[in-house]
Design a protein around this motif. Structure first.
Motif, short mmCIF file in Angstrom:
data_model
loop_
_atom_site.label_atom_id
_atom_site.label_comp_id
_atom_site.label_asym_id
_atom_site.label_seq_id
_atom_site.Cartn_x
_atom_site.Cartn_y
_atom_site.Cartn_z
N GLY A 45 0.78 -1.22 0.00
CA GLY A 45 0.00 0.00 0.00
C GLY A 45 0.82 1.28 0.00
N VAL A 46 2.14 1.15 0.03
CA VAL A 46 3.02 2.31 0.17
C VAL A 46 3.65 2.70 -1.16
CG1 VAL A 46 5.05 3.20 1.41
CG2 VAL A 46 3.48 1.66 2.56
N VAL A 47 3.57 1.85 -2.16
CA VAL A 47 4.33 2.04 -3.39
C VAL A 47 3.97 3.35 -4.09
CG1 VAL A 47 4.76 -0.40 -3.73
CG2 VAL A 47 2.67 0.59 -4.65
N TYR A 48 4.97 3.96 -4.69
CA TYR A 48 4.78 5.24 -5.38
C TYR A 48 5.98 5.49 -6.28
CZ TYR A 48 8.11 6.64 -1.81
OH TYR A 48 9.22 6.70 -0.99
N PRO A 49 5.81 6.31 -7.35
CA PRO A 49 6.96 6.68 -8.18
C PRO A 49 7.87 7.64 -7.44
CG PRO A 49 4.86 7.04 -9.33
CD PRO A 49 4.54 6.84 -7.88
N TRP A 50 9.15 7.52 -7.65
CA TRP A 50 10.09 8.48 -7.09
C TRP A 50 9.94 9.84 -7.77
CZ3 TRP A 50 15.80 9.54 -8.18
CH2 TRP A 50 16.36 10.26 -7.13
N ALA A 51 9.45 9.84 -9.01
CA ALA A 51 9.27 11.08 -9.79
C ALA A 51 8.03 11.82 -9.29
CB ALA A 51 9.17 10.76 -11.27
N VAL A 52 8.09 12.33 -8.08
CA VAL A 52 6.97 13.01 -7.45
C VAL A 52 6.99 14.49 -7.79
CG1 VAL A 52 8.30 13.35 -5.32
CG2 VAL A 52 5.81 13.38 -5.23
N PRO A 53 5.84 15.12 -8.00
CA PRO A 53 5.83 16.57 -8.24
C PRO A 53 6.54 17.32 -7.11
CG PRO A 53 3.68 15.63 -8.72
CD PRO A 53 4.50 14.53 -8.12
N GLY A 54 7.31 18.34 -7.49
CA GLY A 54 8.08 19.09 -6.50
C GLY A 54 9.39 18.42 -6.12
N LEU A 55 9.80 17.42 -6.91
CA LEU A 55 11.00 16.66 -6.57
C LEU A 55 12.25 17.54 -6.53
CD1 LEU A 55 12.44 13.95 -6.08
CD2 LEU A 55 12.62 13.70 -8.56
N ALA A 56 12.38 18.49 -7.44
CA ALA A 56 13.60 19.30 -7.51
C ALA A 56 13.84 20.03 -6.19
CB ALA A 56 13.51 20.29 -8.67
N ARG A 57 12.78 20.63 -5.65
CA ARG A 57 12.92 21.36 -4.38
C ARG A 57 13.26 20.41 -3.24
NH1 ARG A 57 9.34 21.85 -0.58
NH2 ARG A 57 7.66 21.14 -1.94
N LYS A 58 12.56 19.28 -3.17
CA LYS A 58 12.82 18.31 -2.12
C LYS A 58 14.24 17.75 -2.22
CE LYS A 58 8.05 16.67 -1.55
NZ LYS A 58 7.15 15.50 -1.62
N ALA A 59 14.65 17.43 -3.44
CA ALA A 59 15.98 16.84 -3.64
C ALA A 59 17.07 17.80 -3.18
CB ALA A 59 16.18 16.46 -5.10
N LEU A 60 16.93 19.08 -3.52
CA LEU A 60 17.94 20.06 -3.11
C LEU A 60 18.01 20.16 -1.59
CD1 LEU A 60 19.98 22.20 -3.95
CD2 LEU A 60 18.10 23.87 -4.01
N PHE A 61 16.87 20.18 -0.94
CA PHE A 61 16.84 20.24 0.52
C PHE A 61 17.49 19.00 1.13
CE2 PHE A 61 14.60 19.11 4.48
CZ PHE A 61 14.93 20.22 5.27
#
Length: 423
Positions: free
Chosen positions: A50-66
């Motif tokens: 029930g937890v599965v999800y794509p890593w390509a989540v919206p807002g990824l660039a901001r999250k990745a930088l943080f």
């Protein structure tokens, strides 16, 4: 039909087992000395349907930088990044920013997760497999009020898809996990009621033994160097055996289940697979005080570390590292994992005595695995499952077997089609 399966990780072995049950003659080729000796060796131990999800989540660039700038952030990257790493990052960001793609892919992955749960139950009912396996649920902790708000939105999607879950307050969490006495902040949790745990290495070895009893042949210490044939069919698989020469194995069909090693072999038949080896780390240790450890699987959202009970052992896993096939294990990463365990389950185990491990999850830039027919009539793919290989393995094995036998697959496989990256 004579079928060659390339790879004896959990995906390759479940695929071989499913095909053998259908009456096919199956040979599994594996370059290592036994089953589940690479990415399936010491993963998080969670079957998180029930937890599965794509890593390509919206807002990824901001999250990745943080995350990259944060000392204990879950994302790390070798600097300067390789060309391969940059290609994967840019492709991931493109999918993350494509309108509607994340939602469609997440629903497809959740449906595959639910199907895989059913397939695991069938396997465990039919075979005596010892691997510290349970289906006692999984919890994602909320260390901030904002996390609980996100879980409310997730709960709506799970309800839409009929996936059993509950939102819990702090006291409910502690009642279910009495060993969680640490000082880590807690505002509640999202509990996935039917998710599971289990030692993937133990499961794969046990299922490989069952597959052998069905007539499957395993050739360990054997490397596939090329797929040979013409523009329509694979005629054979060229292999090189340790201490021996090359030979070509004839077969009627090939199933590529080689994880992060899949792209190189696929290129030999003109198929582009943008699979990247996303590195993770784990620590495994016997529990000195099992009553102080996790009851099932706990995801600590503060450190993005998963703690799982495997019988009398504790396994803690974390990090997404973009560093190619670098097998080094930095002490700083292990210290973050230890810090997470101490903040939730103090006194459960001596984490300084834990056995470290690293593995490479075969990640696609858009998220879904690659399941279906390839660029030749008799080439099939079941690979690229990312962090969810253990979770998806039972379901994807049944699906690719249905495709090979010319049946209508139990799920719509369009989001998983192998040729989507060339479109």
């Amino acid at each position: 039909m004579d079928i060659t399966v390339i790879g004896a990780g959990v995906v390759g072995v479940t695929t071989a087992h499913a095909l053998a049950r259908r009456g096919h003659r199956v040979t599994v080729i594996e370059r290592l000395s036994g089953p589940a000796e690479e990415t399936s060796r010491a993963n998080a131990g969670q079957r998180s349907y029930g937890v599965v999800y794509p890593w390509a989540v919206p807002g990824l660039a901001r999250k990745a930088l943080f995350w990259l700038l944060e000392r204990d952030g879950p994302l790390k990257m070798t600097w300067p990044p390789s060309l391969e790493t940059l290609r994967f990052l840019f492709a991931t960001l493109r999918y993350a920013n494509a309108p509607g793609v994340y939602g469609l892919n997440r629903r497809a992955m959740l449906r595959l997760g639910e199907y895989s749960r059913q397939c695991f139950h069938d396997l465990e009912s039919a075979h005596d497999l010892t691997f510290d396996g349970e289906h006692d649920g999984l919890m994602h902790l909320a260390s901030t009020p904002e996390a609980m708000t996100e879980y409310l939105a997730t709960s709506e999607l799970l309800s839409e898809l009929g996936i059993a879950h509950r939102l819990l307050g702090p006291e409910d969490v502690r009642a279910r996990e009495p060993g969680m006495t640490g000082s880590g902040p807690l505002f509640g949790a999202l509990r996935f009621e039917t998710d599971g745990t289990g030692d993937c290495h133990g499961f794969t070895r046990a299922l490989a033994a069952s597959a052998e009893s069905l007539g499957v042949t395993f050739r360990y210490g054997t490397t596939v160097t090329a797929l040979e044939g013409d523009h329509r069919q694979i005629r054979g698989v060229r292999v090189s055996e340790e201490g021996g020469g090359d030979e070509v194995l004839d077969c009627d069909a090939v199933v590529l289940c080689a994880g992060a090693a899949s792209p190189k072999l696929a290129r030999s038949v003109g198929l582009f697979l943008p699979i990247y080896p996303v590195k993770g780390y784990s620590l495994t240790v016997p529990m000195d005080h099992p009553e102080r450890g996790p009851y099932s699987t706990i995801h600590d959202d503060r450190y993005k570390v998963v703690s799982t009970r495997l019988g009398d052992r504790l396994r803690a896993t974390g990090f997404v590292a973009l560093s190619g096939f670098d097998r080094r294990i930095p002490e700083a990463r292990l210290e973050t994992i230890r810090r997470s365990v101490a903040s939730r389950f103090p006194g459960a185990a001596d984490m300084s005595a834990a056995t470290p491990w690293t593995g490479f999850r075969p990640m696609t830039p858009d998220g879904p695995a690659i399941i279906g027919r390839g660029t030749r009539d008799n080439l099939y793919l079941n690979t690229g499952h990312g962090t969810f290989g253990w979770t998806f393995s039972a379901g994807s094995a049944e699906l690719i077997s249905q495709v090979i036998d010319g049946e209508s697959p139990a799920l719509n496989l369009d989001p998983f089609r192998p040729g989507r990256f060339a479109e």
